[in-house]
Design an enzyme around this catalytic site. Structure first.
Site, PDB file in Angstrom:
ATOM      1  N   HIS A 287       9.545 -24.378 -50.618  1.00  0.00           N
ATOM      2  CA  HIS A 287      10.314 -25.833 -50.967  1.00  0.00           C
ATOM      3  C   HIS A 287      11.792 -25.489 -50.985  1.00  0.00           C
ATOM      4  O   HIS A 287      11.815 -24.073 -51.962  1.00  0.00           O
ATOM      5  CB  HIS A 287      10.003 -26.189 -52.553  1.00  0.00           C
ATOM      6  CG  HIS A 287      10.192 -27.799 -52.325  1.00  0.00           C
ATOM      7  ND1 HIS A 287      11.175 -28.050 -52.899  1.00  0.00           N
ATOM      8  CD2 HIS A 287       9.786 -29.393 -51.974  1.00  0.00           C
ATOM      9  CE1 HIS A 287      11.683 -29.552 -53.352  1.00  0.00           C
ATOM     10  NE2 HIS A 287      10.756 -30.135 -52.974  1.00  0.00           N
ATOM     11  N   ASP A 364       4.540 -21.575 -58.140  1.00  0.00           N
ATOM     12  CA  ASP A 364       5.178 -22.908 -57.313  1.00  0.00           C
ATOM     13  C   ASP A 364       3.761 -23.759 -57.491  1.00  0.00           C
ATOM     14  O   ASP A 364       3.313 -24.009 -56.491  1.00  0.00           O
ATOM     15  CB  ASP A 364       5.756 -22.771 -56.257  1.00  0.00           C
ATOM     16  CG  ASP A 364       6.810 -24.613 -56.434  1.00  0.00           C
ATOM     17  OD1 ASP A 364       5.737 -25.351 -57.109  1.00  0.00           O
ATOM     18  OD2 ASP A 364       6.980 -24.546 -55.374  1.00  0.00           O
ATOM     19  N   GLN A 367       2.707 -28.496 -56.009  1.00  0.00           N
ATOM     20  CA  GLN A 367       1.406 -29.165 -55.019  1.00  0.00           C
ATOM     21  C   GLN A 367      -0.105 -28.383 -54.906  1.00  0.00           C
ATOM     22  O   GLN A 367      -0.864 -29.365 -54.900  1.00  0.00           O
ATOM     23  CB  GLN A 367       2.151 -28.997 -53.505  1.00  0.00           C
ATOM     24  CG  GLN A 367       3.248 -30.280 -53.395  1.00  0.00           C
ATOM     25  CD  GLN A 367       3.175 -31.081 -53.251  1.00  0.00           C
ATOM     26  OE1 GLN A 367       1.939 -31.646 -53.285  1.00  0.00           O
ATOM     27  NE2 GLN A 367       4.156 -32.197 -53.025  1.00  0.00           N
ATOM     28  N   LYS A 390       3.908 -35.896 -60.037  1.00  0.00           N
ATOM     29  CA  LYS A 390       3.145 -35.580 -58.745  1.00  0.00           C
ATOM     30  C   LYS A 390       1.616 -35.437 -59.777  1.00  0.00           C
ATOM     31  O   LYS A 390       0.858 -35.128 -58.822  1.00  0.00           O
ATOM     32  CB  LYS A 390       3.263 -34.228 -57.941  1.00  0.00           C
ATOM     33  CG  LYS A 390       4.510 -34.140 -57.286  1.00  0.00           C
ATOM     34  CD  LYS A 390       4.578 -32.945 -56.648  1.00  0.00           C
ATOM     35  CE  LYS A 390       6.356 -32.290 -56.715  1.00  0.00           C
ATOM     36  NZ  LYS A 390       6.440 -33.477 -55.284  1.00  0.00           N
ATOM     37  N   CYS A 529      12.022 -31.116 -47.753  1.00  0.00           N
ATOM     38  CA  CYS A 529      12.947 -29.940 -48.121  1.00  0.00           C
ATOM     39  C   CYS A 529      12.251 -28.872 -48.199  1.00  0.00           C
ATOM     40  O   CYS A 529      12.192 -27.875 -49.246  1.00  0.00           O
ATOM     41  CB  CYS A 529      12.909 -30.379 -50.144  1.00  0.00           C
ATOM     42  SG  CYS A 529      13.579 -32.018 -50.794  1.00  0.00           S
TER      43      CYS A 529
HETATM   44  N1  PLP Z   1       7.744 -26.930 -54.939  1.00  0.00           N
HETATM   45  C1  PLP Z   1       7.296 -27.584 -53.992  1.00  0.00           C
HETATM   46  C2  PLP Z   1       5.904 -27.161 -53.205  1.00  0.00           C
HETATM   47  C3  PLP Z   1       7.401 -28.961 -54.219  1.00  0.00           C
HETATM   48  O1  PLP Z   1       6.156 -30.037 -53.692  1.00  0.00           O
HETATM   49  C4  PLP Z   1       8.335 -30.225 -54.223  1.00  0.00           C
HETATM   50  C5  PLP Z   1       8.624 -31.553 -54.775  1.00  0.00           C
HETATM   51  O2  PLP Z   1       8.591 -31.790 -53.717  1.00  0.00           O
HETATM   52  C6  PLP Z   1       8.994 -29.214 -56.049  1.00  0.00           C
HETATM   53  C7  PLP Z   1       9.111 -27.369 -56.183  1.00  0.00           C
HETATM   54  C8  PLP Z   1      10.505 -29.754 -56.053  1.00  0.00           C
HETATM   55  O3  PLP Z   1       9.712 -31.136 -57.556  1.00  0.00           O
HETATM   56  P1  PLP Z   1      10.970 -31.603 -58.363  1.00  0.00           P
HETATM   57  O4  PLP Z   1      11.376 -32.058 -57.383  1.00  0.00           O
HETATM   58  O5  PLP Z   1       9.656 -32.092 -59.396  1.00  0.00           O
HETATM   59  O6  PLP Z   1      11.017 -30.112 -58.917  1.00  0.00           O
END
Ligand code: PLP
Length: 572
Positions: A287, A364, A367, A390, A529
């Site tokens: 992401h 990270d 998900q 999430k 993203c």
């Molecule tokens: N990393 C992953 C794999 C994501 O799916 C997301 C959000 O969709 C993020 C990071 C970013 O999360 P946040 O917008 O809650 O900071």
């Protein structure tokens, strides 16, 4: 009856309480009473025995000997365990009729409980009373025959609540938003869970209770609301620690979300540990949150980004990963689950490989965490980050887990209130973990919402959740791949969670999503993203359906049927 299930008689409790004068003395007494209760096997800490309506976790287990009820009870909060002890004294060893006729309000009055319990704790106590009366009531109604729900089940049997599918309606009933209909009177099929999940009643109520009953700032003032709110916030930290199996709650830092957590590490750890010639290994399925902070760090320090490619089966190329590691690698930053492909990556072995070359690992887990507990110690990851929104909790809150030694060695990132021990005209000294990284007033309500969200996910169970998601996503994959011109971007079912991205040849994803929206089906369309990944897939945008614990097979059928309808409509 087990000989160990005996408690002080109500008259004994009253006698001892009479000698106590201050609220502190009464609290101390309750804590000691809680400590004296018989052991509570952890196998009983299940949803079946949990008392809903208590802020802390409370479990009451009934045992019926054909004539009398005997109870066990416990709580994760010491004072509440004591309150449970008061109820055991009042109710255990009694017949159903005696339980129902016992004047509990009078008993509480004599113990002065109501005068020093907060409204929240009083509500919790009433919920416990209701649960015990419910058992007695069931027994009376069953006219002497023991109802199966009242017999004490074997601890192993207590955990078997059946599949999510078996109780899908009762799960959906916990989410008020799921009964909302669109302008056409269609029930909304919310299939955009990878962007943000919906919230169960317990999470909504935790926020509303906070603001209507005892809100205050935390870790500051000495009044009752301030300490109640601080306790709630720290209980949430402990719930997170338990959920991710961190060694200590000091290693759980609250942030504004995954993005904020990664930026914290990139600045506080990255600025002082990276230099020209160093490398950061990331994957093509990251992401932007796990790309851009490292690119910015590269601009600041001159370090280099090394990309691990994906294979045609939408998994990571592990050979390339192994080849990318060297003594130059200072950090590996990988997603545990791809937000586009749904691929579950082998985090544990990737971490072990990175550690062999002396690199640190950031996972990270944005998900991964929605699908249940994770084990940071088993992964052996150095940093793990995720967001509340999430995983059924509020938006605006996230977590950074870091190994203590690393967090202690890093300089504080943002400065302000709460992150200091002392400030003088000449400088400042930094607070201990976790406060060192929590400058300013934190997102209090949002943090508190994490605890009921975690309890909800724990009550569902990780295994069941994954089975449910795979059933839904597998059915969607089969249905969609049969449609003319539909391409799905997905690894094999056993390597993924409930995320499915697809495109339709010759039709823009926006148009598909618009037709679906008109039929009450909410999906996401775009690059999610993850622009580098879409460049690799050679498709500018994809449609993404992401399933969660409250989604149904009927919603999957609606999705497939509506995509088929959209294709016919837009190809005309
Ligand atoms: N990393 C992953 C794999 C994501 O799916 C997301 C959000 O969709 C993020 C990071 C970013 O999360 P946040 O917008 O809650 O900071």
């Amino acid at each position: 009856m087990e000989p160990s299930l005996t408690y002080p008689a109500p008259s004994e409790l009253l006698e001892e309480f009479e000698d106590l004068e201050t609220a502190e003395e009464r609290i101390q007494f309750l804590i000691e009473l809680g400590q004296s209760l018989p052991d509570f096997p952890s196998e009983y800490c299940t949803e079946e025995f949990r008392v809903v309506g208590c802020q802390s976790m409370v479990w009451i287990v009934p045992q019926w000997d054909g004539e009398l009820f005997h109870f066990r009870a416990s709580s994760d909060a010491p004072m509440v365990r004591g309150l449970a002890g008061v109820l055991l004294s009042a109710y255990s060893g009694k017949s159903p009729r005696d339980i129902l006729e016992f004047s509990v309000d009078e008993f509480f009055e004599k113990l002065h409980l109501k005068t020093f319990l907060s409204p929240l704790r009083s509500n919790g106590l009433n919920s416990m009373v209701k649960r015990i009366r419910h058992y007695a009531d069931t027994e009376l109604v069953s006219d002497g025959t023991v109802s199966p729900s009242v017999k004490t089940p074997a601890p192993e049997a207590a955990q078997d609540l059946g599949s999510i599918q078996d109780r899908i309606q009762s799960i959906r009933d916990e989410f008020p938003i799921l009964s909302v209909k669109n302008g056409e009177g269609e029930q909304i099929a919310y299939l955009d869970n990878a962007a943000s999940s919906q919230r169960p009643r317990a999470v909504i109520e935790s926020i509303s209770e906070l603001f209507s009953e005892h809100y205050s700032n935390v870790h500051r003032s000495g009044h009752a609301w301030a300490s109640e709110t601080t306790i709630k916030m720290e209980e949430s930290r402990e719930a997170v620690r338990r959920f991710i199996h961190a060694p200590s709650a000091d290693e759980v830092i609250f942030t504004a979300g995954t993005t904020a957590s990664i930026n914290l590490v990139a600045c506080a750890w990255g600025n002082s540990n990276l230099q020209p010639g160093d490398e950061i290994v990331i994957t093509e399925m990251e992401h932007h949150s796990n790309i851009v902070p490292w690119q910015q760090l590269s601009q600041r320090t001159g370090c280099r980004i090394v990309w691990v490619p994906i294979l045609p089966d939408y998994t990571l190329d592990m050979k390339s990963y192994a080849d990318s590691l060297s003594e130059r690698t200072k950090l590996v930053a990988i997603t545990a689950v791809s937000n586009v492909l749904g691929t579950i990556n082998p985090v544990k072995s990737m971490t072990a490989m990175a550690h062999q070359v002396g690199a640190k690992v950031l996972v990270d887990a944005a998900q991964a965490i929605p699908h249940g507990s994770l084990d940071v110690q088993d992964w052996d990851a150095d940093f793990v980050v995720f967001s509340g929104h999430k995983m059924l909790a509020s938006s605006g809150v996230g977590v950074l887990y870091g190994k203590r030694s690393l967090l202690e060695s890093m300089p504080a990132w943002q400065g302000g209130g709460s992150m200091i021990k002392a400030v003088t005209f000449d400088g400042f000294t930094v607070a201990d973990l976790p406060h060192k990284f929590e400058a300013g007033t934190p997102p209090i309500a949002e943090i508190i919402s994490l605890s009921p969200a975690i309890e909800f996910l724990e009550s569902i169970g990780k295994q069941r959740l994954m089975e449910h998601e795979r059933m839904l996503v597998g059915t969607a994959m089969v249905g969609l791949s049969k449609l003319d011109g539909v391409r799905t971007y997905s690894p094999a079912l056993e390597q993924k969670c409930g995320i499915l991205s697809f495109s339709v040849d010759g039709i823009h994803g926006e148009e598909i999503a618009r037709v679906l929206d008109g039929r009450g089906i909410a999906i996401r369309v775009g690059h999610h993203c993850a622009m580098p990944l879409h460049a690799r897939l050679a498709v500018p945008v994809t449609c993404r359906a992401s399933f969660y614990l409250y989604n149904t097979l009927d919603e999957v059928s609606r999705l497939v049927e509506s995509v088929s309808h959209a294709i016919k409509l837009l190809r005309r």
